[in-house]
Design an enzyme around this catalytic site. Structure first.
Site, PDB file in Angstrom:
ATOM      1  N   LYS A  87      10.584  -3.763   0.156  1.00 46.34           N
ATOM      2  CA  LYS A  87       9.252  -4.345  -0.762  1.00 46.34           C
ATOM      3  C   LYS A  87       9.826  -3.979  -2.455  1.00 46.34           C
ATOM      4  CE  LYS A  87       4.488  -5.100  -0.916  1.00 46.34           C
ATOM      5  NZ  LYS A  87       3.123  -4.468  -0.571  1.00 46.34           N
TER       6      LYS A  87
HETATM    7  C1  E4P Z   1       0.382  -6.282  -0.558  1.00 50.54           C
HETATM    8  O1  E4P Z   1       1.291  -6.475  -0.335  1.00 50.54           O
HETATM    9  C2  E4P Z   1      -0.370  -5.695  -1.659  1.00 50.54           C
HETATM   10  O2  E4P Z   1       0.027  -4.505  -2.042  1.00 50.54           O
HETATM   11  C3  E4P Z   1      -1.804  -5.767  -1.495  1.00 50.54           C
HETATM   12  O3  E4P Z   1      -2.139  -6.845  -0.872  1.00 50.54           O
HETATM   13  C4  E4P Z   1      -2.557  -5.550  -2.871  1.00 50.54           C
HETATM   14  O4  E4P Z   1      -4.013  -5.731  -2.663  1.00 50.54           O
HETATM   15  P1  E4P Z   1      -4.886  -5.136  -3.402  1.00 50.54           P
HETATM   16  O5  E4P Z   1      -4.959  -5.943  -4.876  1.00 50.54           O
HETATM   17  O6  E4P Z   1      -6.266  -5.120  -2.928  1.00 50.54           O
HETATM   18  O7  E4P Z   1      -4.630  -3.744  -3.916  1.00 50.54           O
END
Ligand code: E4P
Length: 215
Positions: A87
């Site tokens: 990522k």
């Molecule tokens: C996923 O890859 C993200 O890190 C995540 O969905 C972020 O979500 P949040 O906005 O609830 O922290």
């Protein structure tokens, strides 16, 4: 549409896996910190533990913000397990790193995407997944779902095979909307996935059937 769970909590990942509908996992440094996972060795072990619970892709995020650092970290993450997807944040060096990883056959998830232009760049660099954060856009009075629709149109126009991974999903309606507009994946908290189960008429109907079965 694929369902990913957005957590580093092993019990929740197992619960979603046991439900039989889980296609993968996304994590981020905040989710790892929430579980109290500290130190490089423990973090890497935790990613392997997640891979051993699920059969699908597991996103593991780099924390470097320069090209060389992201490449070093990403290559180490990718070596951990074949299910790992690296990522990478949507920044200039991140786009370069995604291109590098793509050429090396390492799969990537481009994260922190908030505009169609960013999603276009991620696809051109060869990202396997792009993660538009719909909940965080909604939080600032911008329609997160519109972004998913825009990316779907752009990717379909040019046949990009980058998968649209709707992230920052907050509730079951987000999941339904993602499915309607053609997101490839929704990554959700366990609560949003299990909330899809619920309907009062199901409960009422079942209670009636069970009562009638005793007659
Ligand atoms: C996923 O890859 C993200 O890190 C995540 O969905 C972020 O979500 P949040 O906005 O609830 O922290």
């Amino acid at each position: 549409m694929k369902f990913f769970i957005d957590t580093a909590n092993l019990a929740q990942i197992k619960e979603a896996q046991d439900l039989g509908v889980l296609d993968g996992v996304t994590t981020n440094p905040s989710l790892m910190a929430k579980e109290g996972i500290k130190g490089q060795e423990n973090i890497l072990k935790h990613y392997v533990d997640i891979c051993n619970i699920v059969t699908g892709d597991v996103s593991a995020e780099v924390i470097s913000t320069d090209f060389e650092g992201m490449v070093k970290e990403g290559e180490a993450l990718a070596k951990l397990h074949p299910q790992i997807v690296v990522k990478v944040p949507m920044i200039k060096d991140g786009v370069k790193a995604i291109k590098y990883f793509t050429e090396k056959g390492i799969r990537t998830n481009c994260t922190l995407v908030f505009s169609a232009g960013q999603a276009l760049l991620a696809a051109k660099a060869g990202a396997s997944y792009v993660s538009p954060f719909i909940g965080r856009l909604d939080d600032v009075s911008t329609d997160g779902m519109q972004l998913i629709e825009d990316i779907r149109i752009i990717y379909d126009n040019y046949g990009f095979d980058t998968e649209i991974l709707a992230a920052s999903v907050r509730h079951p309606i987000h999941i339904i909307q993602c499915a309607k507009v053609g997101a490839d994946v929704a990554t959700c908290p366990l609560s949003a996935i299990t909330a899809l189960l619920n309907h009062p008429l199901t409960d009422k109907g079942l209670a009636q059937f069970l009562a009638d079965a005793k007659k």
